[in-house]
Design a protein around this motif. Structure first.
Motif, PDB file in Angstrom:
ATOM      1  N   TRP A  12      -2.594 -15.287 -10.942  1.00 61.54           N
ATOM      2  CA  TRP A  12      -1.136 -15.684 -11.026  1.00 61.54           C
ATOM      3  C   TRP A  12       0.199 -14.594 -11.765  1.00 61.54           C
ATOM      4  O   TRP A  12       1.388 -14.634 -11.220  1.00 61.54           O
ATOM      5  N   GLN A  13      -0.164 -13.803 -13.054  1.00 56.50           N
ATOM      6  CA  GLN A  13       0.052 -13.141 -13.735  1.00 56.50           C
ATOM      7  C   GLN A  13       0.759 -11.721 -12.534  1.00 56.50           C
ATOM      8  O   GLN A  13       1.818 -11.897 -12.422  1.00 56.50           O
ATOM      9  N   ASN A  70       3.540 -13.390 -10.042  1.00 52.48           N
ATOM     10  CA  ASN A  70       5.045 -13.851 -11.094  1.00 52.48           C
ATOM     11  C   ASN A  70       5.422 -12.110 -11.431  1.00 52.48           C
ATOM     12  O   ASN A  70       7.005 -12.347 -11.358  1.00 52.48           O
ATOM     13  N   THR A  98       5.154 -20.004 -19.393  1.00 54.26           N
ATOM     14  CA  THR A  98       4.563 -18.865 -18.948  1.00 54.26           C
ATOM     15  C   THR A  98       2.892 -18.760 -19.295  1.00 54.26           C
ATOM     16  O   THR A  98       2.763 -17.764 -18.894  1.00 54.26           O
ATOM     17  N   GLY A 127       3.362 -20.650 -14.435  1.00 59.89           N
ATOM     18  CA  GLY A 127       3.843 -19.787 -14.754  1.00 59.89           C
ATOM     19  C   GLY A 127       3.891 -18.421 -15.115  1.00 59.89           C
ATOM     20  O   GLY A 127       4.195 -17.992 -16.320  1.00 59.89           O
ATOM     21  N   THR A 132       3.063 -15.033 -16.763  1.00 58.22           N
ATOM     22  CA  THR A 132       3.422 -13.545 -16.681  1.00 58.22           C
ATOM     23  C   THR A 132       4.343 -12.579 -17.791  1.00 58.22           C
ATOM     24  O   THR A 132       3.856 -13.194 -18.914  1.00 58.22           O
ATOM     25  N   TRP A 166      10.804 -20.561 -17.988  1.00 62.75           N
ATOM     26  CA  TRP A 166      10.720 -20.428 -16.474  1.00 62.75           C
ATOM     27  C   TRP A 166      12.046 -21.705 -15.954  1.00 62.75           C
ATOM     28  O   TRP A 166      12.453 -22.637 -16.596  1.00 62.75           O
ATOM     29  N   CYS A 170      13.407 -20.355 -10.335  1.00 64.20           N
ATOM     30  CA  CYS A 170      12.243 -20.892  -9.387  1.00 64.20           C
ATOM     31  C   CYS A 170      13.492 -21.774  -8.675  1.00 64.20           C
ATOM     32  O   CYS A 170      14.363 -22.029  -9.492  1.00 64.20           O
ATOM     33  N   ARG A 200      12.885 -15.561  -9.030  1.00 63.55           N
ATOM     34  CA  ARG A 200      11.785 -15.376  -8.476  1.00 63.55           C
ATOM     35  C   ARG A 200      11.234 -15.928  -7.588  1.00 63.55           C
ATOM     36  O   ARG A 200      10.275 -15.858  -6.677  1.00 63.55           O
ATOM     37  N   ARG A 201      11.202 -17.458  -8.199  1.00 62.35           N
ATOM     38  CA  ARG A 201      10.494 -18.173  -7.056  1.00 62.35           C
ATOM     39  C   ARG A 201      10.886 -19.304  -6.173  1.00 62.35           C
ATOM     40  O   ARG A 201      11.897 -19.899  -6.761  1.00 62.35           O
ATOM     41  N   ILE A 255       9.042 -14.012  -4.776  1.00 61.75           N
ATOM     42  CA  ILE A 255       7.791 -14.860  -4.523  1.00 61.75           C
ATOM     43  C   ILE A 255       8.177 -15.995  -3.343  1.00 61.75           C
ATOM     44  O   ILE A 255       9.288 -16.741  -3.910  1.00 61.75           O
ATOM     45  N   SER A 308       7.068 -18.877  -1.997  1.00 56.78           N
ATOM     46  CA  SER A 308       6.463 -20.130  -2.048  1.00 56.78           C
ATOM     47  C   SER A 308       6.105 -21.147  -1.090  1.00 56.78           C
ATOM     48  O   SER A 308       6.590 -22.314  -0.639  1.00 56.78           O
TER      49      SER A 308
END
Length: 437
Positions: free
Chosen positions: A50-51, A54, A249, A260, A262, A281, A316, A337-338, A359, A361
């Protein structure tokens, strides 16, 4: 009073905040199993995945499958052993974490925390929300309280959060007594899912009228959106000033899919003083305006959402709306970012536009999982196309919006297995990682 997203209202949970020795033993046993999973090497590897996602350095899709309402078909109420309703809520939470790790086997991280939210009330926008229908989670129709702008707008008020600290502390101490030495008990409240505001607007005005207002009363739409924006900003100010925010995060669900983790935002333990929105976020969407042109969306909705999102460290955007038709406007969101790629989005177009700068999604259709017998050919075909279309991008594959699993809990697990098979097939047979560049 709310407990947390997805949890029942505390006033609806009939509890004396005191569990029997048998209930405590049940919860502690489950907590030990959760703690063991959280400390496993596999779980730590999931955190790293996940890190990497993200931080935009992921090389293969990350997978998350949430049964949502299907949990009622996986863990039946009759299987819960606790009697106290709050104990049953906690028991259900722990059993979900164990099932995710042992049966679903997606990339959901099981954390060594047990989060206890504040109990609070939200005063709302000054006019009561009334609905027709909606029994047992079914469809409902909003009876709009704002029937006449000239008459009713002045009755609107900014929402206020009223925290019941006494009840909150009782619940927190109970959690410490039950889980102490096994899981780390934290004070953490999920204060919002979306900050998008169109849901609030439609609850106040009604969907049909809202759509007509865009043409008939554009000046009032702007005035309402400005009012809602100010209300949300005041809410964020209040949460910051009263030290009620917690970072999202780590393993907090952010946006409409994904978690989250990151290294590009502070973690809770790294912050000295109050958590600020810029440490977190943010998330907005506007599903309700799916029938609105991109230009009208950019005129009436996005400018106000950007005022809110500008406060956050990473953002997001989107849920079920097809973002590819709005991308030229959505990409102007600061620190985006997402980005959601719903079942109605053209994922090939999004892959070309987003590349490795965001990202994707990606959300396949949940419909096949709603049937008693999973049509694996249909699932595989859709997944293969998504994975091939987004090959080389930064991708998360999200299964969500499941209202039923067709009373077959195996469906969600088998979906994850098929995802894994297709990722291995596509990425092994197409080693180049520049397809989206």
């Amino acid at each position: 009073m709310q407990t947390a997203a997805g949890f029942p209202l505390i006033e609806d949970i009939h509890t004396h905040f005191k569990f029997t020795p048998e209930e405590i033993a049940i919860l502690r046993k489950l907590a030990k199993e959760v703690a063991e999973i959280a400390s496993s090497d596999i779980n730590k590897q999931k955190i790293m995945k996940w890190q990497a996602l993200n931080n935009l350095i992921s090389q293969e899709p990350v997978v998350f499958a949430d049964p949502e309402n299907g949990w009622n078909e996986i863990i039946h109420a009759s299987e819960l052993r606790c009697v106290d309703q709050l104990a049953r809520v906690w028991e259900m939470f722990l059993r979900k974490q164990i099932y995710w790790a042992k049966e679903i086997k997606d990339d959901k991280v099981v954390e060594h925390y047990f989060d206890v939210p504040y109990c609070y009330t939200d005063t709302g926008w000054g006019l009561p929300l009334k609905k027709e229908g909606g029994k047992d989670g079914g469809a409902y129709h909003v009876i709009p309280p704002v029937k006449d702008y000239e008459r009713d707008f002045e009755q609107l008020e900014f929402p206020e959060i009223v925290v019941d600290y006494e009840t909150s502390d009782v619940m927190y101490r109970l959690a410490e007594d039950v889980f102490g030495g096994i899981l780390e008990v934290r004070r953490k409240t999920i204060w919002w899912w979306t900050l998008g505001m169109t849901w609030d607007f439609i609850n106040l005005r009604g969907l049909d009228q809202f759509m007509m207002d865009l043409i008939l009363y554009p000046e009032w739409v702007h005035k309402m959106m400005d009012f809602l924006t100010e209300g949300y900003l005041k809410r964020l100010d209040f949460l910051e000033e009263h030290n009620l925010l917690h970072t999202n995060t780590e393993g907090t669900y952010v946006g409409s899919g994904g978690f989250g983790f990151t290294s590009q935002l502070p973690k809770q333990g790294d912050i000295i003083g109050k958590v600020r929105t810029q440490d977190m976020w943010g998330f907005c969407e506007s599903q309700e305006t799916v029938g609105v042109s991109p230009e009208m969306f950019n005129t009436f909705i996005l400018p106000y959402q950007k005022k809110i999102l500008s406060r956050f460290g990473l953002n997001c955007y989107g849920c079920c709306e097809p973002i590819h038709v709005r991308w030229d406007y959505v990409k102007t969101i600061p620190r985006l970012r997402r980005v959601s790629a719903s079942p109605w989005a053209d994922k090939a177009i999004m892959a070309k536009e987003l590349g490795r700068d965001y990202i994707i999604s990606a959300k396949p259709s949940p419909t096949p999982l709603s049937r008693p017998v999973l049509n694996e050919a249909v699932v595989r075909e859709e997944l293969r196309k998504i994975i091939e279309d987004t090959k080389g991008c930064v991708v998360e594959l999200i299964m969500k919006d499941n209202h039923t699993l067709g009373n077959n809990k195996r469906n969600i697990t088998r979906w994850v297995e098929i995802v894994r098979e297709e990722i291995a097939r596509v990425y092994d047979s197409h080693p180049t990682k520049e397809a989206c560049l």
